[in-house]
Design an enzyme around this catalytic site. Structure first.
Site, mmCIF file in Angstrom:
data_model
loop_
_atom_site.group_PDB
_atom_site.id
_atom_site.type_symbol
_atom_site.label_atom_id
_atom_site.label_comp_id
_atom_site.label_asym_id
_atom_site.label_seq_id
_atom_site.Cartn_x
_atom_site.Cartn_y
_atom_site.Cartn_z
ATOM 1 N N TYR A 118 40.000 36.264 39.998
ATOM 2 C CA TYR A 118 39.205 35.738 41.025
ATOM 3 C C TYR A 118 38.470 34.565 40.549
ATOM 4 C CZ TYR A 118 36.370 36.768 45.532
ATOM 5 O OH TYR A 118 35.856 36.833 46.812
ATOM 6 N N LYS B 194 43.289 35.308 42.797
ATOM 7 C CA LYS B 194 42.793 34.655 44.013
ATOM 8 C C LYS B 194 42.225 33.452 43.621
ATOM 9 C CE LYS B 194 39.964 35.212 47.731
ATOM 10 N NZ LYS B 194 38.533 35.523 48.144
#
Lengths: 301, 301, 301, 301
Positions: C134, C162
């Site tokens: 992330y 992500k």
């Protein structure tokens, strides 16, 4: 009329003793024009403007505007800390006959958004020619938000923006929020197809010094709607852009990037000497060799 | 010989149309010398150096060195982005006859520690007079570490440091690690007694424009070992320093601080006009009134 | 198999006393699945994961995995400061039966790139299910570079990323440098068409809570190569995304963004209560009214 | 009653498999109490709180409060991202019988000053015991300003501050602006004499784990007004503090600092194992050897 197309920030070739090499600079300008660019941006970050003395900046301005003779628009960076110092550079640029100036927000000082607005308004009012905002947070440590840019555009203080922030979401907010004729130029080397796809008018790629044909072709593909070809061209240029990382961690990012562009221009026979200004650390022979390999892989040697 | 004592960064009074007000500047110099300071630092951040054109910087240099005539050392800021531009300012400062120059690390560019070293070495080698490093991370976005400073001191490239980083732990590391005659000056207005207590040689307080007697007295107390009196004086000056916060959040920190110093100098009758350079937002009447009250509370009106 | 499509970070509806509102959460999941999304990401930043206690996190996990019952992949954020704390969250997520976990680099601590590598390797080795990095510099204060991500992908420690960094040049470097099956998901709400154009596999849009049909349609257009329609859909969503700025400067960016998503979900009848967790400042009636107008303009009310 | 004196943040000894080594922890507490400290701060940054699971945090709390048995105040860090998660830690700390809790501003989220105020007010209101603000911008990426701290102190929400910001000018503003009984503690290892000189009440030095006698002696000297002796002691400790830099650039600052404290405690025979938590990189034998030499030079081996 909205400025558009490929407008590379022109490197400033130097002689071994650190002076502007006007002969190489003219050769570089011809290389760029021959490569099909739509305009020139002198005295930008890629031009080592932060390292050039005022006298050297003037040599660059006179050399380029004199040689170009109005064939394409020439923009000039007026990079300095605050309004009064920027206005001095604007005055010189106007005398040299440029088409517009490119100014950052104030830096070094701690500046409020209302002061940034006052800065651009003053530069526009006193300069008397189009002003393009230069959004470069990595150097200026301020991000120019879409609201600020669009407000200044609406009141006529800004003619456009060169967005080197890397924030393509912000770029899009400006594109969708603007009213003509505000020109949006991306300073990215690696997301040009997508910026044009979003509606950007053009690109100011440092890597365009090395491969102007590549960016000109990318732009033409986009204009005629052949996005697949634009993307393929962009992906080739993304791989070429690896040259800026060859310097690694033993030097600053400015040295690594500017040194790579100049080394490539030297290898391609465009400029006589690849030296960068003090206090930048030069690339060594091994690193230049790796740049040569990346150029060859891109079909440029 | 190690530079020491109170060496305020001299404000640059401006006329209503933004030019250097040499008459007020001379009056300010007399105010400072009369207040008992040990040296002057012109063209520092507090002098609005980031806003002055090169021509204006030269007026300041000539006015101050001409008026001082060697009574006390005069240091000159040579604030610019990189080595070649800094060297231009050094040349002018040398011509004006200053005692030393004060240079920051490069800014705007992305610079490696080895490049910062190369920068200071070059400035020292070509300048031919003492170089003081100016550690001002809030403007330069680089912190000069103790190792870097002490290394440059050991090889003779630096004569001292003006530490405006606010990091008194780092200041102490330099003090304890240095070998004579490296001069350590704090740029803080509010921890001067403790910096001197740690072994600093002097102070470069912007607030010293407003109250030179206060800092001169603080320094004398410290030199004669009367630390209780030094602290009492310092605490009085901490309260006076509240003037820099009067501008609040409607302007940048530069406007608020520099505007307050100039407003105070105007209220005290030292300078004719409290204007600050573009694009700074001026203090309004209410804010100037609050500065007046703080001056009165400090016994200065 | 590479994760792809629209995978919204699921908001966490709260009751007026700040507990997880499981009924509303189930309704929200149905709203998302009905809108055509391809997966769900629970306990991300948009889920207020930073505000939920461990017990509340577990309620969210159990509620969503229980209700979804394997119809689509469910990813779970395991957001915490360092490896041992992250491993605790991984253990709970595994028990709940999620398809993969999403972890940031360490934060709060000062962490070396080699330590970031060690962190992801450990999470992958001990977790036993796919780990997605992330990249969220605005929260974590570290940018995950392409080299680091691609290295971890090559050794099998990461299944994807992500990317909420906003740096689409970096995103592209990962896309062009990766080898299958490394999944690249953009966290941007406003450059989804261009990210997919570059080769991204999917999108994790906070705004997808409010308008899942919009993002699902955008994705379908892209998959079938109708880029004009994808862009038109994206531009509509860019305008809708203005809801996150309604809170302005009287609250933090988290409150403004998360509050807007929840207010919109409440206005659309999906969740019972638009409250956000402490210490966020709630939107007032006027602000909620402006969000309603933006929803109406987007055809969502 | 205002908290004062030397209150070291207690390291958390770990077993080779990463669990809390309660036996070593008790030995460390005895080492600190025997060294003359005035209180203990468990679960601070130096305690590796960011790396400890909730279960491990509870072991630390129970072990230390159980062993200390009220001889000195025990403060507990309640370090987490936002209010609800912090409140969970507060509940556990209250159960363990601590004297007060130490909380940072929210982190990971983007938080407004009014939200920071709401955070501390809520922690104070629900916790039911004194709350100390922990000002640590290097971890939290927010600086707690004097105005914010003094406002919360005036309304009774804060009992004091642990200032690890390194900004001693800001520390002084709090000292001069406060009204009793707001306790000001410096988190600096290297400016303790000057902080006490300015009026600080005490110190929370990570290095105090290694040399509690040194800080206790420094504090006693200051209390009895023997500032010369306090400074000499401080300068000795500044030299000892070099141990935190032995790790150099091959690891993060957390690893280097926490690893050094633990290596020193191991070398001094206080703890059984010098391991630090994942993902920290351990010091190697050479580095531990250099720490040993610095300990010997300080008279501690």
């Amino acid at each position: 009329m909205r400025l558009k197309g490929v407008i590379p920030p022109v490197c400033t070739p130097l002689t071994p003793d650190g002076e502007v090499d006007a002969t190489s600079l003219v050769r570089l300008v011809d290389h760029l024009l021959g490569g099909g660019v739509d305009g020139l941006f002198v005295l930008g970050s890629t031009s080592e403007v932060a390292y050039l003395t005022d006298a050297q900046r003037r040599v660059v301005l006179d050399t380029v505007t004199g040689h170009v003779g109005g064939q394409v628009p020439v923009l000039a960076g007026v990079i300095d800390m605050t309004t009064p110092r920027v206005l001095e550079h604007v005055r010189v640029a106007v005398e040299a006959g440029v088409s517009g100036v490119v100014a950052t927000a104030p830096f070094y000082t701690r500046t409020h958004p209302d002061e940034i607005r006052r800065h651009f308004r003053t530069v526009a009012a006193r300069g008397g020619l189009p002003v393009y905002a230069y959004d470069l947070p990595v150097s200026v440590h301020t991000k120019l938000g879409a609201d600020l840019l669009l407000g200044l555009a609406a009141e006529g203080a800004l003619a456009g923006v060169k967005d080197s922030s890397g924030d393509d979401g912000g770029l899009r907010a400006v594109i969708l929020g603007r009213e003509a004729p505000f020109s949006v130029l991306t300073g990215s080397e690696v997301t040009v197809d997508s910026a044009l796809w979003m509606g950007a008018d053009g690109v100011v790629p440092g890597l365009g010094n090395v491969d102007p044909e590549g960016y000109a072709e990318l732009y033409r593909c986009a204009v005629r709607g052949d996005w697949e070809a634009a993307r393929a061209q962009q992906e080739r240029l993304v791989r070429l852009f690896e040259i800026v990382r060859v310097g690694g961690t033993r030097m600053g990012g400015s040295s690594s990037g500017l040194g790579a562009f100049k080394a490539a221009l030297h290898l391609r026979g465009v400029i006589d000497c690849s030296i960068t200004a003090l206090p930048q650390i030069p690339l060594n022979d091994d690193e230049v060799g790796r740049i040569g390999k990346l150029l060859a892989a891109a079909g440029l040697l």
